[in-house]
Design a protein around this motif. Structure first.
Motif, PDB file in Angstrom:
ATOM      1  N   VAL A 108      -2.966  -0.608   1.919  1.00 34.50           N
ATOM      2  CA  VAL A 108      -3.349  -1.939   1.421  1.00 34.50           C
ATOM      3  C   VAL A 108      -3.706  -1.863  -0.065  1.00 34.50           C
ATOM      4  CG1 VAL A 108      -5.021  -3.816   1.631  1.00 34.50           C
ATOM      5  CG2 VAL A 108      -4.150  -2.690   3.696  1.00 34.50           C
ATOM      6  N   ILE A 109      -4.543  -0.892  -0.429  1.00 33.13           N
ATOM      7  CA  ILE A 109      -4.948  -0.750  -1.837  1.00 33.13           C
ATOM      8  C   ILE A 109      -3.761  -0.345  -2.696  1.00 33.13           C
ATOM      9  CG2 ILE A 109      -6.457   0.533  -3.412  1.00 33.13           C
ATOM     10  CD1 ILE A 109      -8.455   0.730  -1.087  1.00 33.13           C
ATOM     11  N   LEU A 156       1.776 -17.534  -1.813  1.00 32.32           N
ATOM     12  CA  LEU A 156       1.828 -16.147  -2.282  1.00 32.32           C
ATOM     13  C   LEU A 156       1.740 -15.154  -1.131  1.00 32.32           C
ATOM     14  CD1 LEU A 156      -0.450 -16.238  -5.457  1.00 32.32           C
ATOM     15  CD2 LEU A 156       1.985 -15.713  -5.397  1.00 32.32           C
ATOM     16  N   MET A 157       1.119 -15.575  -0.044  1.00 27.69           N
ATOM     17  CA  MET A 157       0.954 -14.700   1.101  1.00 27.69           C
ATOM     18  C   MET A 157       2.222 -14.600   1.951  1.00 27.69           C
ATOM     19  SD  MET A 157      -1.666 -12.860   2.310  1.00 27.69           S
ATOM     20  CE  MET A 157      -3.247 -13.667   2.075  1.00 27.69           C
ATOM     21  N   ASN A 177       1.559 -10.227   2.805  1.00 26.03           N
ATOM     22  CA  ASN A 177       1.574 -10.501   4.235  1.00 26.03           C
ATOM     23  C   ASN A 177       1.367  -9.221   5.036  1.00 26.03           C
ATOM     24  OD1 ASN A 177       3.234 -10.751   6.924  1.00 26.03           O
ATOM     25  ND2 ASN A 177       2.730 -12.845   6.339  1.00 26.03           N
ATOM     26  N   ILE A 178       2.019  -8.151   4.590  1.00 24.18           N
ATOM     27  CA  ILE A 178       1.873  -6.853   5.255  1.00 24.18           C
ATOM     28  C   ILE A 178       0.463  -6.311   5.038  1.00 24.18           C
ATOM     29  CG2 ILE A 178       2.674  -4.455   5.269  1.00 24.18           C
ATOM     30  CD1 ILE A 178       5.432  -5.500   4.501  1.00 24.18           C
ATOM     31  N   ALA A 179      -0.065  -6.479   3.824  1.00 28.19           N
ATOM     32  CA  ALA A 179      -1.420  -6.009   3.528  1.00 28.19           C
ATOM     33  C   ALA A 179      -2.433  -6.706   4.437  1.00 28.19           C
ATOM     34  CB  ALA A 179      -1.755  -6.274   2.069  1.00 28.19           C
ATOM     35  N   SER A 191      -7.895 -11.593   2.144  1.00 25.20           N
ATOM     36  CA  SER A 191      -7.695 -12.931   1.581  1.00 25.20           C
ATOM     37  C   SER A 191      -7.342 -12.828   0.113  1.00 25.20           C
ATOM     38  CB  SER A 191      -8.951 -13.786   1.756  1.00 25.20           C
ATOM     39  OG  SER A 191     -10.046 -13.215   1.058  1.00 25.20           O
ATOM     40  N   ILE A 192      -6.693 -13.866  -0.399  1.00 20.03           N
ATOM     41  CA  ILE A 192      -6.369 -13.933  -1.820  1.00 20.03           C
ATOM     42  C   ILE A 192      -6.767 -15.308  -2.340  1.00 20.03           C
ATOM     43  CG2 ILE A 192      -4.458 -12.295  -1.663  1.00 20.03           C
ATOM     44  CD1 ILE A 192      -2.533 -14.672  -1.794  1.00 20.03           C
TER      45      ILE A 192
END
Length: 205
Positions: A108-109, A156-157, A177-179, A191-192
């Motif tokens: 994720v990071i 964006l997601m 989406n994968i993150a 969340s973004i």
């Protein structure tokens, strides 16, 4: 038998010799249980060098947030420098340690750093912050987008959305989406948000 009772009424060696065999066996069993309880209490009350969050009952080993962020940053440091991006990492003391899958959290990071390298405006700062809220560790990453973010956070997601002028075309996209899916696999939240050209991603575990 309670620990308090055993401490108060524990007989001396002479008294043990006069106890019937069955009572001696019961007494020895209780003493063993009390010894185990004292050892367990000493272990749980021992000082810790890190702040461990989330439930201790987990299939995942403790993950040090500082170590995993530094590892991912190290892999992108040359590209960040080439893009004239100044990365500021803020991690509190004691370092939050979370019960999460280190491999999934690293992915994720890694995804977030990868997007920063691709889409951040040169000669700006990138902020990576860690803080604690209740029983959760919150990891956030903020950067200024090179292109105008005239698109909602929800869009964006989406799976194939890109972060530049070519985002309307199909491709690997931002991977947000994968993150999010990888974070949810660890019972966390991803969340973004956007504010003008400021992009922020947040991981809660």
């Amino acid at each position: 038998c309670s620990m308090k009772g055993m401490v108060r009424y524990s007989p001396g060696p002479a008294m043990r010799l006069n106890l019937p065999k069955r009572k001696m066996t019961t007494f020895s069993h209780c003493m063993a249980m009390c010894t185990h309880m004292v050892a367990a209490q000493a272990t749980t009350s021992a000082p810790k060098s890190h702040q461990t969050l989330n439930s201790p009952i987990s299939a995942n080993p403790p993950t040090n947030t500082q170590e995993i962020i530094n590892q991912s940053y190290g892999e992108y440091s040359a590209k960040l420098e080439a893009g004239r991006l100044n990365t500021v990492i803020n991690i509190p003391e004691p370092v939050p340690v979370i019960m999460a899958d280190g491999r999934l959290l690293w992915r994720v990071i890694d995804n977030l750093f990868n997007n920063v390298v691709k889409y951040a405006l040169p000669e700006t700062r990138v902020y990576v912050d860690v803080h604690v809220e209740g029983s959760e560790a919150v990891i956030s990453m903020k950067n200024i987008s090179r292109a105008a973010l005239n698109i909602s956070a929800e869009e964006l997601m989406e799976r194939f959305v890109r972060g530049d002028a070519s985002r309307s075309t199909e491709g690997s996209g931002l991977g947000l989406n994968i993150a999010r899916s990888l974070t949810e696999l660890q019972h966390g939240k991803f969340s973004i948000s956007t504010d003008g050209d400021l992009f922020k991603a947040e991981i809660r575990l």
